[in-house]
Write a protein that holds these residues in place. Structure first.
Motif, short mmCIF file in Angstrom:
data_model
loop_
_atom_site.label_atom_id
_atom_site.label_comp_id
_atom_site.label_asym_id
_atom_site.label_seq_id
_atom_site.Cartn_x
_atom_site.Cartn_y
_atom_site.Cartn_z
N UNK A 17 0.80 -1.23 0.00
CA UNK A 17 0.00 0.00 0.00
C UNK A 17 0.83 1.28 0.00
N UNK A 18 1.90 1.31 0.78
CA UNK A 18 2.65 2.56 0.91
C UNK A 18 3.22 3.08 -0.41
N UNK A 19 3.79 2.22 -1.26
CA UNK A 19 4.29 2.74 -2.54
C UNK A 19 3.19 3.30 -3.43
N UNK A 20 1.93 2.88 -3.23
CA UNK A 20 0.83 3.44 -4.00
C UNK A 20 0.37 4.77 -3.43
N UNK A 21 0.41 4.91 -2.11
CA UNK A 21 -0.09 6.12 -1.47
C UNK A 21 0.89 7.29 -1.59
N UNK A 22 2.17 7.01 -1.43
CA UNK A 22 3.17 8.10 -1.38
C UNK A 22 3.16 8.96 -2.63
N UNK A 23 3.11 8.40 -3.86
CA UNK A 23 3.08 9.28 -5.04
C UNK A 23 1.78 10.06 -5.19
N UNK A 24 0.70 9.55 -4.59
CA UNK A 24 -0.61 10.18 -4.77
C UNK A 24 -0.89 11.28 -3.76
N UNK A 25 -0.36 11.14 -2.53
CA UNK A 25 -0.71 12.06 -1.46
C UNK A 25 0.53 12.57 -0.73
N UNK A 26 0.66 13.89 -0.70
CA UNK A 26 1.63 14.49 0.22
C UNK A 26 1.08 14.39 1.63
N UNK A 27 1.92 14.60 2.62
CA UNK A 27 1.49 14.37 3.99
C UNK A 27 1.65 15.63 4.84
N UNK A 28 0.59 15.98 5.54
CA UNK A 28 0.62 17.00 6.59
C UNK A 28 0.01 16.36 7.82
N UNK A 29 0.84 15.73 8.62
CA UNK A 29 0.39 14.94 9.77
C UNK A 29 0.80 15.64 11.05
N UNK A 30 -0.17 15.88 11.91
CA UNK A 30 0.11 16.54 13.19
C UNK A 30 -0.58 15.79 14.33
N UNK A 31 -0.05 15.95 15.53
CA UNK A 31 -0.68 15.41 16.71
C UNK A 31 -0.32 13.97 17.03
#
Length: 254
Positions: A17-31
């Motif tokens: 899953x991760x190789x599919x998600x990383x190109x599609x979505x940048x990440x702004x993760x907090x908390x």
């Protein structure tokens, strides 16, 4: 935050899953600091895209606490899917149970084993026209009051821009950002020790949903509607409008 033993099956799913998600979505993760390092707990998350369970699982996986998602108990006996669910510690929901709390006995057991159980309190994709959280169902409240575990409210936004709710085709370009904001655990101590009446469960659920909504307001930089969208109320209003329209057409036809 200490990492838990993940196991082969969860690592295998992450490798896919991760190789599919990383190109599609940048990440702004907090908390992420609000995710408990030890002990069982619940995360209560809003749901606005068919993609967001995968995107949210990525966030939770990176926290070091593996997410255990709820699924119908019958799925645990179905071939490869069932094997994956059993071996990754996903949580069965016994919908055939006549006792509401018994339906969630798998979630209670998982929390008491020290696991993180993920609840989508809305029960389905939000039907709010602007993507705000709807009214919630009471499953998370039941398990929280039964176990007295922390309930971490989490809001997410952005997967719905990649694949809007109920859409069939993703909008890949430009690359979207998946925003996640985890808040501190909701204080439910005033409700401990009280009888789990429908009114109490409704109130606790509203407290949890309000916490999620406030976090989403932070992400989006705007205010949510004063009254959450309520599918049940909307169905009643739609029925009334339909009956009124038919009545009006009947009067014209006389």
């Amino acid at each position: 935050m200490p990492r838990r033993r993940i196991g082969f099956w969860y690592r295998f799913a992450a490798v896919i899953c991760k190789p599919l998600l990383v190109p599609l979505l940048k990440r702004d993760w907090r908390g992420m600091e609000n995710i408990p390092a030890d002990g069982g707990f619940i995360t209560a998350v809003n749901h606005n895209s068919y993609v967001d369970p995968f995107a949210y699982a990525h966030f939770q996986y990176n926290s070091g606490r593996m997410p255990r998602f709820l699924a119908k108990s019958g799925l645990f006996n179905k071939g490869i899917v069932g094997a994956w669910m059993r071996n990754t510690g996903q949580v069965p929901v016994y919908r055939e149970s006549t006792d509401a709390l018994s339906a969630f006995r798998g979630a209670v057991d998982a929390v008491e084993r020290g696991e993180c159980v993920v609840f989508y309190p809305e029960g389905t994709l939000t039907r709010d026209p602007d993507g705000w959280p709807m009214t919630g169902k009471t499953g998370a409240a039941r398990v929280a009051l039964e176990t007295k575990c922390p309930v971490v409210p989490i809001a997410q936004w952005g997967a719905n821009e990649l694949l809007p709710a109920y859409a069939k085709r993703p909008d890949v370009f430009p690359r979207k950002t998946h925003h996640v904001l985890a808040g501190p655990p909701v204080d439910l101590t005033p409700y401990y020790g009280k009888e789990m009446t429908p009114d109490l469960l409704k109130e606790v659920t509203e407290v949890i949903m309000a916490a999620i909504t406030r976090l989403l307001e932070d992400i989006r930089g705007e205010k949510a509607p004063e009254t959450p969208y309520d599918p049940r109320r909307e169905r009643i209003e739609q029925r009334r409008r339909t009956e009124a329209q038919h009545g009006h057409e009947g009067e014209i036809g006389k």
